[in-house]
Design a protein around this motif. Sequence first.
Motif, PDB file in Angstrom:
ATOM      1  N   ARG A 129      -5.265  -0.559  -1.744  1.00 58.53           N
ATOM      2  CA  ARG A 129      -4.910  -1.269  -3.109  1.00 58.53           C
ATOM      3  C   ARG A 129      -6.117  -1.755  -3.664  1.00 58.53           C
ATOM      4  O   ARG A 129      -6.172  -1.731  -4.866  1.00 58.53           O
TER       5      ARG A 129
ATOM      6  N   PHE B  14       1.973   8.461  -2.924  1.00 59.63           N
ATOM      7  CA  PHE B  14       0.609   8.278  -1.840  1.00 59.63           C
ATOM      8  C   PHE B  14       0.922   7.133  -1.362  1.00 59.63           C
ATOM      9  O   PHE B  14       1.630   6.018  -1.584  1.00 59.63           O
TER      10      PHE B  14
ATOM     11  N   PHE C 277      -6.973   1.511  -5.610  1.00 55.86           N
ATOM     12  CA  PHE C 277      -6.106   1.900  -6.450  1.00 55.86           C
ATOM     13  C   PHE C 277      -5.897   0.869  -7.453  1.00 55.86           C
ATOM     14  O   PHE C 277      -5.978   1.376  -8.686  1.00 55.86           O
TER      15      PHE C 277
ATOM     16  N   PHE D  22      -3.922   5.847   5.938  1.00 57.19           N
ATOM     17  CA  PHE D  22      -4.467   6.224   4.859  1.00 57.19           C
ATOM     18  C   PHE D  22      -5.181   7.626   4.994  1.00 57.19           C
ATOM     19  O   PHE D  22      -5.174   8.158   6.177  1.00 57.19           O
TER      20      PHE D  22
ATOM     21  N   PHE E 171      -6.077  10.047  -2.179  1.00 57.81           N
ATOM     22  CA  PHE E 171      -5.156   9.042  -1.291  1.00 57.81           C
ATOM     23  C   PHE E 171      -4.210   9.742  -0.397  1.00 57.81           C
ATOM     24  O   PHE E 171      -3.958  11.061  -0.732  1.00 57.81           O
TER      25      PHE E 171
ATOM     26  N   GLU F 134       0.672  -1.226  -0.038  1.00 56.67           N
ATOM     27  CA  GLU F 134       0.027  -0.074  -0.157  1.00 56.67           C
ATOM     28  C   GLU F 134       0.728   1.333   0.034  1.00 56.67           C
ATOM     29  O   GLU F 134       0.092   2.493  -0.188  1.00 56.67           O
TER      30      GLU F 134
ATOM     31  N   VAL G  87      -1.655   4.145  -0.539  1.00 59.18           N
ATOM     32  CA  VAL G  87      -3.101   3.730  -1.226  1.00 59.18           C
ATOM     33  C   VAL G  87      -3.729   2.486  -0.554  1.00 59.18           C
ATOM     34  O   VAL G  87      -2.945   1.362  -0.183  1.00 59.18           O
TER      35      VAL G  87
ATOM     36  N   VAL H 188      -4.971   8.972 -10.598  1.00 58.88           N
ATOM     37  CA  VAL H 188      -4.536   8.761  -9.153  1.00 58.88           C
ATOM     38  C   VAL H 188      -4.609   9.831  -8.325  1.00 58.88           C
ATOM     39  O   VAL H 188      -4.923   9.793  -7.192  1.00 58.88           O
TER      40      VAL H 188
END
Length: 411
Positions: free
Chosen positions: A107, A103, A110, A224, A72, A48, A105, A67
């Motif tokens: 997943r 970032f 993402f 996060f 994120f 992540e 993220v 993105v």
Amino acid sequence: MSLVKNYYDVVVIGAGPSGSVSAALLCKKGYRVLILEKEYFPRFSIGESLLPQCMAYLEQAGMLSVVEQANFQFKNGAAFTRGDEYECYDFREKFTEGWGTTFQVQRDKFDKILADEAENKGVEIRYGETVVFYEAESNKAVLTVKNETGEEYKVSARFVLDASGFGRVLPKLLKLEKPSSFLPRGSLFTHIQDNVVDSRFDRNKVLITVHPKYHDVWYWLIPFSNGRASVGVVAPQEFLESMIGDADTKLQLLISEACMLADVLSNANFDTPVRSINGYSCDVKSLYGDYFALLGNAGEFLDPVFSSGVTIALKSASLAAGVVDKQLSGKNPDWREEFEIPLKKGVDAFREFVEGWYDERLQGVVFSKVKNEKVTEMISSVLAGYAWDTKNPYVDKPSRLTALAELCRNE
Ligand SMILES: Cc1cc2nc3c(=O)[nH]c(=O)nc-3n(C[C@H](O)[C@H](O)[C@H](O)COP(=O)(O)OP(=O)(O)OC[C@H]3O[C@@H](n4cnc5c(N)ncnc54)[C@H](O)[C@@H]3O)c2cc1C
């Protein structure tokens, strides 16, 4: 079984980051590209914390803006703690030109964003379709695919990219696997509501914590943007197996021993069952064949400690897309010179850093109080993912880490 149902220029196995990015790059060059993905998205995946170097590959594939728009968690570096020691690297202060931030993220989100964007760019994706067999014919590859009802069909392609991650489809089918040089390690991890109020925790950095007594046991805390975080521990497999209790009990116990991390997570709500993964490090005898190449984790996976997995996956996607383009346009590329050797250059820099982490050379450098600004920027560059910049002395000759560790020890 039906006869050959489809013919594509390129078939990609797996819609993780390396699959979506390579597919988008090849689609952009005008090829007909199909991704076969065995799961349905969004699906959980570990991995992540991105590195700034990733941003260049996302940009190259035309995926950076989606993105950036996804809200994120911003990331600008890595913090390390061991007992009462604490040091951090700001990735904006680095030797190599390029992105200094990135970032952290979730997943599931993402990977879905990347896969959807690949589809928007013209890639076809079939979910719930598992690749089960590979055959090379005179001028193409033929894959056998099993759909969710168990029915099998064939798809042929001028070239196949295996981006199946730990599924390692072609390494298994073609017996390309070879053992990793790393000790088998395991990991326990989960997502939490972190409720962090401790000001020592910088949400803009991944926090890597070394166990105060066992220096080959370490933890990650990846925040996060929504108040949740990913937390996990990595340890020799035998060490985790020797502990009593279920995975949740083991993770909680290890966190309680982790000094600052234990304080930082003192209000956390562990609301999600702990997952585990063992023996994930892997290697292959070759990263390519006549009609295939291996990307990301389907090739080699070192270790999670420096969050290098997605970066290596995207680098492999970017390199392979260029070489596949050459091959499909009849230019007869040299896969060893143009793909394997350049990819391994950066992987080998990370390998030295990972080895140095576990034999404590790198821990000595990280926790050293005496820091040379230029050298710190070189180390920061590798930690930010710029492991292919051979102008960096620690990439050009990674074993220089030994001399640096020696210097730090003698200061
Ligand atoms: C404990 C741990 C922590 C990690 N932490 C980090 C981190 O913080 N940062 C980081 O960058 N990396 C991290 N990694 C590494 C990261 O998870 C991987 O390197 C990265 O996900 C690799 O991407 P990929 O595109 O190669 O494959 P993946 O993301 O694994 O995608 C592979 C896809 O292929 C599909 N697939 C598999 N088999 C088949 C089949 N037969 N047919 C069709 N589809 C198939 C799968 O369903 C999956 O969607 C970590 C790894 C571990 C083990």
